[in-house]
Write a protein that holds these residues in place. Structure first.
Motif, PDB file in Angstrom:
ATOM      1  N   ARG A 125      -3.049  -3.979 -12.630  1.00  0.00           N
ATOM      2  CA  ARG A 125      -2.184  -3.753 -13.786  1.00  0.00           C
ATOM      3  C   ARG A 125      -0.815  -3.255 -13.347  1.00  0.00           C
ATOM      4  O   ARG A 125       0.382  -3.351 -13.936  1.00  0.00           O
ATOM      5  CB  ARG A 125      -2.909  -2.639 -14.892  1.00  0.00           C
ATOM      6  CG  ARG A 125      -3.981  -2.977 -15.586  1.00  0.00           C
ATOM      7  CD  ARG A 125      -3.597  -4.149 -16.579  1.00  0.00           C
ATOM      8  NE  ARG A 125      -4.612  -4.551 -17.459  1.00  0.00           N
ATOM      9  CZ  ARG A 125      -4.731  -5.454 -18.417  1.00  0.00           C
ATOM     10  NH1 ARG A 125      -3.291  -6.099 -18.717  1.00  0.00           N
ATOM     11  NH2 ARG A 125      -5.545  -5.879 -19.216  1.00  0.00           N
ATOM     12  N   ARG A 126      -0.912  -2.457 -12.369  1.00  0.00           N
ATOM     13  CA  ARG A 126       0.402  -1.825 -11.656  1.00  0.00           C
ATOM     14  C   ARG A 126       1.238  -2.905 -11.136  1.00  0.00           C
ATOM     15  O   ARG A 126       2.471  -3.169 -11.446  1.00  0.00           O
ATOM     16  CB  ARG A 126       0.116  -0.922 -10.571  1.00  0.00           C
ATOM     17  CG  ARG A 126      -0.568   0.328 -11.100  1.00  0.00           C
ATOM     18  CD  ARG A 126       0.365   0.991 -12.147  1.00  0.00           C
ATOM     19  NE  ARG A 126      -0.258   2.403 -12.581  1.00  0.00           N
ATOM     20  CZ  ARG A 126      -0.040   2.880 -13.868  1.00  0.00           C
ATOM     21  NH1 ARG A 126       0.804   2.263 -14.468  1.00  0.00           N
ATOM     22  NH2 ARG A 126      -0.821   4.074 -14.259  1.00  0.00           N
ATOM     23  N   GLN A 127       0.538  -4.148 -10.699  1.00  0.00           N
ATOM     24  CA  GLN A 127       1.341  -5.486 -10.134  1.00  0.00           C
ATOM     25  C   GLN A 127       2.018  -5.960 -11.326  1.00  0.00           C
ATOM     26  O   GLN A 127       3.227  -6.461 -11.376  1.00  0.00           O
ATOM     27  CB  GLN A 127       0.446  -6.312  -9.532  1.00  0.00           C
ATOM     28  CG  GLN A 127       0.036  -5.656  -8.329  1.00  0.00           C
ATOM     29  CD  GLN A 127      -0.949  -6.612  -7.441  1.00  0.00           C
ATOM     30  OE1 GLN A 127      -1.434  -7.564  -8.155  1.00  0.00           O
ATOM     31  NE2 GLN A 127      -1.192  -6.517  -6.087  1.00  0.00           N
ATOM     32  N   LEU A 136       9.031  -5.740 -14.627  1.00  0.00           N
ATOM     33  CA  LEU A 136      10.291  -4.817 -14.381  1.00  0.00           C
ATOM     34  C   LEU A 136      11.222  -5.915 -13.380  1.00  0.00           C
ATOM     35  O   LEU A 136      12.477  -5.796 -13.902  1.00  0.00           O
ATOM     36  CB  LEU A 136      10.210  -3.758 -13.796  1.00  0.00           C
ATOM     37  CG  LEU A 136       9.445  -2.495 -14.446  1.00  0.00           C
ATOM     38  CD1 LEU A 136       8.964  -1.302 -13.787  1.00  0.00           C
ATOM     39  CD2 LEU A 136      10.221  -2.095 -15.702  1.00  0.00           C
ATOM     40  N   ARG A 137      10.793  -6.493 -12.563  1.00  0.00           N
ATOM     41  CA  ARG A 137      11.701  -7.409 -11.895  1.00  0.00           C
ATOM     42  C   ARG A 137      12.389  -8.578 -12.707  1.00  0.00           C
ATOM     43  O   ARG A 137      13.355  -8.785 -12.508  1.00  0.00           O
ATOM     44  CB  ARG A 137      10.668  -8.128 -10.517  1.00  0.00           C
ATOM     45  CG  ARG A 137      10.438  -7.105  -9.664  1.00  0.00           C
ATOM     46  CD  ARG A 137      10.090  -7.840  -8.275  1.00  0.00           C
ATOM     47  NE  ARG A 137       8.926  -8.675  -8.630  1.00  0.00           N
ATOM     48  CZ  ARG A 137       7.363  -8.426  -8.518  1.00  0.00           C
ATOM     49  NH1 ARG A 137       7.365  -7.118  -8.159  1.00  0.00           N
ATOM     50  NH2 ARG A 137       6.600  -9.233  -8.627  1.00  0.00           N
ATOM     51  N   ARG A 165       7.744   5.214 -21.643  1.00  0.00           N
ATOM     52  CA  ARG A 165       8.092   5.818 -20.115  1.00  0.00           C
ATOM     53  C   ARG A 165       9.524   5.662 -19.821  1.00  0.00           C
ATOM     54  O   ARG A 165       9.970   6.032 -18.745  1.00  0.00           O
ATOM     55  CB  ARG A 165       6.951   5.288 -19.164  1.00  0.00           C
ATOM     56  CG  ARG A 165       5.582   5.494 -19.377  1.00  0.00           C
ATOM     57  CD  ARG A 165       4.669   4.947 -18.555  1.00  0.00           C
ATOM     58  NE  ARG A 165       4.964   4.425 -17.048  1.00  0.00           N
ATOM     59  CZ  ARG A 165       4.350   3.422 -16.412  1.00  0.00           C
ATOM     60  NH1 ARG A 165       3.571   2.657 -17.168  1.00  0.00           N
ATOM     61  NH2 ARG A 165       4.694   3.495 -15.158  1.00  0.00           N
ATOM     62  N   GLY A 166      10.398   5.241 -20.580  1.00  0.00           N
ATOM     63  CA  GLY A 166      11.805   5.048 -20.522  1.00  0.00           C
ATOM     64  C   GLY A 166      12.119   4.044 -19.369  1.00  0.00           C
ATOM     65  O   GLY A 166      13.277   4.264 -18.819  1.00  0.00           O
ATOM     66  N   LEU A 167      11.138   2.996 -19.115  1.00  0.00           N
ATOM     67  CA  LEU A 167      11.591   2.126 -17.924  1.00  0.00           C
ATOM     68  C   LEU A 167      12.157   0.775 -18.595  1.00  0.00           C
ATOM     69  O   LEU A 167      12.747  -0.014 -17.718  1.00  0.00           O
ATOM     70  CB  LEU A 167      10.335   1.685 -17.349  1.00  0.00           C
ATOM     71  CG  LEU A 167       9.683   3.049 -16.543  1.00  0.00           C
ATOM     72  CD1 LEU A 167       8.436   2.672 -15.798  1.00  0.00           C
ATOM     73  CD2 LEU A 167      10.688   3.348 -15.338  1.00  0.00           C
ATOM     74  N   VAL A 168      11.842   0.488 -20.024  1.00  0.00           N
ATOM     75  CA  VAL A 168      12.728  -0.623 -20.530  1.00  0.00           C
ATOM     76  C   VAL A 168      12.980  -0.509 -21.964  1.00  0.00           C
ATOM     77  O   VAL A 168      12.647   0.689 -22.359  1.00  0.00           O
ATOM     78  CB  VAL A 168      11.434  -1.949 -20.710  1.00  0.00           C
ATOM     79  CG1 VAL A 168      11.039  -2.341 -19.376  1.00  0.00           C
ATOM     80  CG2 VAL A 168      10.465  -1.626 -21.559  1.00  0.00           C
ATOM     81  N   SER A 169      13.782  -1.348 -22.275  1.00  0.00           N
ATOM     82  CA  SER A 169      14.286  -1.092 -23.790  1.00  0.00           C
ATOM     83  C   SER A 169      14.327  -2.329 -24.324  1.00  0.00           C
ATOM     84  O   SER A 169      14.540  -3.367 -23.987  1.00  0.00           O
ATOM     85  CB  SER A 169      15.751  -0.329 -23.784  1.00  0.00           C
ATOM     86  OG  SER A 169      16.456  -1.229 -23.110  1.00  0.00           O
TER      87      SER A 169
END
Length: 290
Positions: free
Chosen positions: A226-228, A234-235, A277-281
């Motif tokens: 799941r982390r992968q 994100l990439r 978590r503020g990592l994407v919008s």
């Protein structure tokens, strides 16, 4: 996602898999249920519990009753309320007089197509079990372990006498669990995996697929997987706005078309968690990494 093993499968046959546990396979194979839903009977002849009675299928109900024989049924226990798990609880309760206990009821109407078996709107437990509560019978104790994520009301049941854990759909040996928003929550799912990784269970008995004989190793791998997926998302969103429909073919090479909607929903669950978590919008119909 692996394909099911060749037929014949032991549908409708009671298999003794350890002294306190019998297993009966329901005739409902599908891309999401593998060879079908596995109902477990816990007990050694003096009083038993039935875990995940499965769909309201007459042949499966008859197979459960045959496996039980004259043994009293003390509880019918449901891990969650997807239609391949809990509808059989009602006809089984009518035939045995046993109470329905376990997960909380869940009324949920989803808009648009779904990628799972759907929810059981008529599930009505006599007793809702909270995390850490136990159901006991002659020679056995089943303790509830709250594991929300796949759905919000999901429970696992720990058989204390043999260090076995009935994992429902939360952990399966043949596939990762589908997390479908809005009731399915990826953040909760990851927290629940962490809870199981911290336990010392000897073996897992999932509702679908083979028993898991190295449970902590599998759970560790699932967390890593799941982390992968998170990092992959994100990439892919680093400099290009994309939707889940855009992401799926980039992330899942050679995916069975029947599983395309499930993959989109799983990616959406990741995106919602990453947004919290503020990592994407979200930007219009797409998403972009922050």
């Amino acid at each position: 996602m692996p394909t099911a093993p060749p037929n014949p499968w032991p549908t409708g046959t009671a298999e003794q898999i350890e002294p306190l546990v019998r297993r009966v396979l329901a005739p409902n194979p599908s891309p999401f249920t593998y060879t079908g839903t596995q109902t477990y009977i816990v007990g050694a002849g003096e009083g038993c519990a039935v875990i995940d009675p499965g769909p309201a299928n007459a042949a499966h109900l008859d197979a459960i009753i045959a496996a039980i024989g004259e043994e009293p049924v003390l509880a019918i226990m449901c891990t969650h309320t997807h239609k391949d798990h809990s509808p059989g609880s009602r006809p089984l309760a009518e035939r045995t007089g046993a109470p329905i206990v376990g997960c909380a009821p869940l009324a949920f109407d989803a808009d648009g197509p779904r990628a799972d078996e759907g929810f059981d709107p008529d599930y009505a437990p006599d007793r809702v079990m909270e995390d850490g509560e136990a159901m006991t019978g002659p020679g056995w104790t089943l303790t509830a372990v709250a594991t929300p994520g796949h759905v919000s009301n999901h429970l696992c049941f720990a058989l204390e006498e043999s260090d076995a854990l009935f994992t429902g759909d939360h952990v399966m040996g043949w596939s990762t669990s589908v997390v479908v928003p809005p009731d399915g929550d990826m953040g909760d799912y990851m927290k629940s995996l962490d809870i199981l990784h911290g336990r010392e269970d000897r073996i897992y008995y999932p509702a679908h697929g083979p028993a898991v004989e190295k449970p902590r190793q599998l759970v560790r791998g699932m967390i890593g997987h799941r982390r992968q997926r998170e990092n992959q998302i994100l990439r892919l969103l680093a400099d290009t706005r994309r939707s889940p429909v855009d992401l799926v073919p980039l992330m899942y090479k050679g995916l069975d078309p029947k599983l395309g909607k499930a993959a989109q929903l799983s990616v959406t669950a990741h995106l919602i968690d990453l947004e919290r978590r503020g990592l994407v919008s979200r930007e219009g119909d797409g998403w972009l990494a922050r």
